[in-house]
Scaffold this active site. Structure first.
Site, mmCIF file in Angstrom:
data_model
loop_
_atom_site.group_PDB
_atom_site.id
_atom_site.type_symbol
_atom_site.label_atom_id
_atom_site.label_comp_id
_atom_site.label_asym_id
_atom_site.label_seq_id
_atom_site.Cartn_x
_atom_site.Cartn_y
_atom_site.Cartn_z
ATOM 1 N N GLU A 20 -6.690 14.888 16.789
ATOM 2 C CA GLU A 20 -7.317 16.195 16.520
ATOM 3 C C GLU A 20 -8.768 15.900 16.169
ATOM 4 O O GLU A 20 -9.070 15.428 15.062
ATOM 5 C CB GLU A 20 -6.617 16.883 15.339
ATOM 6 C CG GLU A 20 -5.164 17.264 15.602
ATOM 7 C CD GLU A 20 -5.024 18.511 16.474
ATOM 8 O OE1 GLU A 20 -6.042 19.076 16.895
ATOM 9 O OE2 GLU A 20 -3.879 18.896 16.738
ATOM 10 N N GLU B 170 -15.581 9.431 17.927
ATOM 11 C CA GLU B 170 -15.950 8.006 17.988
ATOM 12 C C GLU B 170 -14.839 7.148 17.374
ATOM 13 O O GLU B 170 -14.422 6.141 17.951
ATOM 14 C CB GLU B 170 -17.248 7.729 17.200
ATOM 15 C CG GLU B 170 -18.490 8.423 17.739
ATOM 16 C CD GLU B 170 -18.501 9.935 17.472
ATOM 17 O OE1 GLU B 170 -17.982 10.375 16.434
ATOM 18 O OE2 GLU B 170 -19.022 10.675 18.335
ATOM 19 N N LYS C 175 -3.463 8.102 4.963
ATOM 20 C CA LYS C 175 -4.719 7.623 4.371
ATOM 21 C C LYS C 175 -5.665 8.813 4.229
ATOM 22 O O LYS C 175 -6.230 9.304 5.198
ATOM 23 C CB LYS C 175 -5.399 6.542 5.215
ATOM 24 C CG LYS C 175 -6.444 5.845 4.351
ATOM 25 C CD LYS C 175 -7.583 5.205 5.099
ATOM 26 C CE LYS C 175 -8.675 6.101 5.562
ATOM 27 N NZ LYS C 175 -9.466 6.788 4.523
ATOM 28 N N GLU D 107 -21.933 17.614 18.184
ATOM 29 C CA GLU D 107 -21.382 18.249 16.978
ATOM 30 C C GLU D 107 -22.297 17.936 15.796
ATOM 31 O O GLU D 107 -22.452 16.772 15.415
ATOM 32 C CB GLU D 107 -19.966 17.707 16.711
ATOM 33 C CG GLU D 107 -19.289 18.419 15.561
ATOM 34 C CD GLU D 107 -17.907 17.840 15.239
ATOM 35 O OE1 GLU D 107 -17.755 16.607 15.205
ATOM 36 O OE2 GLU D 107 -16.981 18.645 15.012
ATOM 37 N N GLY E 221 -10.204 13.566 12.955
ATOM 38 C CA GLY E 221 -11.522 13.055 12.581
ATOM 39 C C GLY E 221 -12.441 13.056 13.780
ATOM 40 O O GLY E 221 -12.281 13.848 14.709
ATOM 41 N N CYS F 7 -14.231 21.756 12.045
ATOM 42 C CA CYS F 7 -14.122 21.331 13.445
ATOM 43 C C CYS F 7 -14.267 22.490 14.417
ATOM 44 O O CYS F 7 -14.786 22.316 15.509
ATOM 45 C CB CYS F 7 -12.791 20.618 13.659
ATOM 46 S SG CYS F 7 -11.384 21.583 13.121
HETATM 47 P P1 NAD Z 1 -14.276 10.243 10.540
HETATM 48 O O1 NAD Z 1 -13.787 10.009 11.913
HETATM 49 O O2 NAD Z 1 -15.485 9.540 10.095
HETATM 50 O O3 NAD Z 1 -13.153 9.885 9.462
HETATM 51 C C1 NAD Z 1 -11.871 10.479 9.486
HETATM 52 C C2 NAD Z 1 -10.897 9.563 8.784
HETATM 53 O O4 NAD Z 1 -10.834 8.353 9.525
HETATM 54 C C3 NAD Z 1 -11.276 9.165 7.361
HETATM 55 O O5 NAD Z 1 -10.110 9.092 6.571
HETATM 56 C C4 NAD Z 1 -11.871 7.771 7.531
HETATM 57 O O6 NAD Z 1 -11.718 6.958 6.394
HETATM 58 C C5 NAD Z 1 -11.017 7.237 8.667
HETATM 59 N N1 NAD Z 1 -11.640 6.179 9.463
HETATM 60 C C6 NAD Z 1 -12.970 5.995 9.694
HETATM 61 N N2 NAD Z 1 -13.153 4.907 10.467
HETATM 62 C C7 NAD Z 1 -11.920 4.407 10.744
HETATM 63 C C8 NAD Z 1 -11.453 3.314 11.519
HETATM 64 N N3 NAD Z 1 -12.284 2.520 12.162
HETATM 65 N N4 NAD Z 1 -10.121 3.110 11.605
HETATM 66 C C9 NAD Z 1 -9.252 3.934 10.968
HETATM 67 N N5 NAD Z 1 -9.640 4.976 10.206
HETATM 68 C C10 NAD Z 1 -10.964 5.214 10.107
HETATM 69 O O7 NAD Z 1 -14.438 11.822 10.418
HETATM 70 P P2 NAD Z 1 -14.951 12.648 9.172
HETATM 71 O O8 NAD Z 1 -16.417 12.521 9.091
HETATM 72 O O9 NAD Z 1 -14.126 12.343 7.982
HETATM 73 O O10 NAD Z 1 -14.521 14.118 9.629
HETATM 74 C C11 NAD Z 1 -15.296 14.909 10.425
HETATM 75 C C12 NAD Z 1 -14.773 14.925 11.850
HETATM 76 O O11 NAD Z 1 -13.414 15.347 11.870
HETATM 77 C C13 NAD Z 1 -15.510 15.938 12.701
HETATM 78 O O12 NAD Z 1 -15.755 15.404 13.972
HETATM 79 C C14 NAD Z 1 -14.532 17.097 12.786
HETATM 80 O O13 NAD Z 1 -14.737 17.953 13.872
HETATM 81 C C15 NAD Z 1 -13.228 16.389 12.830
HETATM 82 N N6 NAD Z 1 -12.110 17.263 12.432
HETATM 83 C C16 NAD Z 1 -11.228 17.686 13.389
HETATM 84 C C17 NAD Z 1 -10.187 18.552 13.035
HETATM 85 C C18 NAD Z 1 -9.208 19.067 14.073
HETATM 86 O O14 NAD Z 1 -8.164 19.580 13.704
HETATM 87 N N7 NAD Z 1 -9.510 18.944 15.360
HETATM 88 C C19 NAD Z 1 -10.039 18.957 11.707
HETATM 89 C C20 NAD Z 1 -10.955 18.504 10.778
HETATM 90 C C21 NAD Z 1 -11.992 17.649 11.147
#
Ligand code: NAD
Length: 480
Positions: free
Chosen positions: A248, A229, A173, A381, A226, A283
């Site tokens: 991650e 939370e 997704k 963050e 992501g 991240c």
């Molecule tokens: P997010 O958690 O809001 O969303 C990430 C993904 O999860 C999206 O595809 C979103 O549609 C999906 N999602 C959201 N709510 C969901 C739910 N309840 N159930 C299932 N899927 C759901 O994060 P974001 O704003 O897209 O990305 C930023 C975050 O990602 C930051 O915290 C960043 O540090 C982290 N990140 C981590 C890495 C790593 O490798 N550690 C890499 C990139 C980004």
């Protein structure tokens, strides 16, 4: 551009006709839309992935054939690089150069994992003359992979490539804010004739499509990149079914600058660590500097000069060094943190506010000095071009400050003393430590989080153990 969901080897027409509109962060123009996957498409995608897994098409595939297939994907990613990077820049805001780097990086990932398909050597464990024990690496089954918007192409590649080696079939997704460029993978999978159902792509919002996908009965593993939370919500949603999750997550990465550091290198690393890559929406952004007063004046004065000349602008102009934030909401979030920073008594050295450039989501590169290490801007963050500078006196104090957040993704240290570097690296709670630079990376190097930055590893051979499970087969030897 293909806008449909990619399921069982083809792009399929939407059952609901509901669309997800994509907006260019540089000017609010419409970039396009994708079809939202609702129950019907979600079921179809998991059905296809389950059938493909049960057919053992990946597990039984000749290792050299699989390797060639993955190398073809890599070369197609390079073919799509020019087109794809312009599209990604439009929907994500990053510079075209950085987007092209993502396509190159994704190709390098597929090439690297293509090289591993015939190198997984299982173990034979001796335990007496009448037993025979081997341990083999096996896939989980259907792996659901949820991707964030900041690096959607390379993160897609890192999880899917490792899955293919181990033998999982996948439902991906992509992020709702910039889903279009991920469809290029569907086009490529068709071009290279990957077996049907092995990788499926479903678009949608996290709260609807993402949530439903996590709850789907066919999921055998969740790979989530992501926010912390959402990860916590996914863990709760999968707890009853004991589904393994590979997480991650976010970070609040810190760099310690010791008095004997090379200041020029530390300053250049800071600019490329927090301002230039995707306007700090990364991240592993270098969001905290922990510095000794002996070196601080020189560092701060050089950094301020170099920061104030960074050109803020759209990703399609090569001179732009700080590109837009992904959305208006993200600008508000970053502005709010700056407000909290000012209220906390930290000194704002530069930035701290948005910039009006057309209708884009721009924010000035921002430096806060004299930050209390336990204050909100030093702990949470922010995910934008905001740096916090914190003083330390003793080495032990520096370690305490680095480890004071809930996160543990990356960290760095600047010193010319290797003994001190070793002492420091051993005490920092983070999955990646950089010495004398930021982003010393490679596809063959594993990375991942400590603490609330997640668990499981991506990159390198170690990653394969995050995408599979081991099975022991033990035999008693006897003669009739
Ligand atoms: P997010 O958690 O809001 O969303 C990430 C993904 O999860 C999206 O595809 C979103 O549609 C999906 N999602 C959201 N709510 C969901 C739910 N309840 N159930 C299932 N899927 C759901 O994060 P974001 O704003 O897209 O990305 C930023 C975050 O990602 C930051 O915290 C960043 O540090 C982290 N990140 C981590 C890495 C790593 O490798 N550690 C890499 C990139 C980004």
């Amino acid at each position: 551009m293909e806008t449909r969901n990619y399921i069982n080897g083809r792009f399929i027409d939407s059952s609901s006709k509901r669309k997800l509109h994509v907006i260019n962060p540089a000017n609010q123009s419409k970039v396009g839309f994708v079809d939202e996957a609702l129950d019907e498409e979600i079921d179809l995608a998991f059905d296809a992935a389950s059938k493909a897994f049960k057919s053992r098409v990946l597990q039984d595939m000749d290792a050299v054939v699989k390797s060639n297939l993955m190398r073809l994907i890599a070369s197609k990613l390079r073919e799509y690089k020019t087109y794809g990077s312009k599209l990604l820049s439009k929907e994500n805001g990053k510079s075209i150069e950085q987007c092209a780097g993502e396509f190159e990086g994704a190709a390098a990932i597929f090439d690297y994992y293509a090289g591993l398909t015939d190198k997984i050597e299982n173990k034979l464990i001796p335990s007496g003359r009448d037993t025979f024990n081997c341990v083999v690496l096996e896939p989980y089954g259907v792996s659901l992979q949820i991707i964030p918007w900041n690096y959607p192409i390379s993160l897609f590649a890192r999880s899917v490539a490792a899955s293919l080696v181990v033998g999982n079939t996948v439902v991906v997704k992509p992020p709702e804010l910039c889903p279009l460029s991920s469809s290029i993978f569907g086009l490529i999978f068709n071009d290279v004739k990957i077996p049907n159902g092995v990788v499926n792509i479903i678009h949608g919002y996290g709260e609807s499509t993402g949530r439903k996908a996590v709850l789907h009965g066919a999921v055998n593993q969740v790979v989530f990149t992501g926010s912390t939370e959402v990860a916590s919500e996914i863990l709760k949603a999968t707890a009853d079914r004991i589904i393994p999750c590979h997480l991650e997550l976010g970070g609040k990465s810190a760099a310690i600058i010791y008095p004997d550091a090379n200041v020029d290198k530390a300053v250049d690393s800071t600019v490329k660590g927090i301002f230039e890559p995707n306007a700090g929406q990364i991240c592993v952004g270098m969001s905290r500097i922990i510095i000794h007063p002996k070196i601080k004046d020189e560092y701060v004065s050089q950094l301020k000069k170099k920061t104030e000349v960074l050109k803020v602008g759209p990703g399609n102009q090569p001179e732009s060094r700080v590109t837009p934030l992904i959305s208006k909401e993200q600008v508000d979030r970053v502005s709010n943190y700056c407000k909290i920073g000012k209220q906390s008594g930290a000194s704002l050295l530069t930035g701290g506010e948005k910039i009006e450039i057309g209708k884009g989501n721009y924010f000035k590169p921002t430096i806060f000095d004299n930050v209390d290490y336990l204050s909100t801007i030093a702990q949470e963050e922010i995910f934008g071009p905001v740096l916090t500078i914190i003083d330390f006196e003793t080495d032990e104090e520096a370690i305490e400050i680095v480890n004071s957040t809930d996160y543990g993704l990356a960290a760095g240290l600047f010193t010319s003393n290797d003994e001190k570097a070793k002492w420091t690296a051993e005490r920092i709670e983070a999955g990646i430590i950089w010495h004398n630079d930021w982003f010393v990376d490679g596809v063959n190097l594993p990375g991942g989080g400590y603490k609330k930055s997640g668990y499981g590893r991506d990159g390198g051979m170690e990653s394969l153990f995050s995408y599979g499970q081991t099975k022991r087969i033990s035999k008693r030897l006897y003669q009739e």
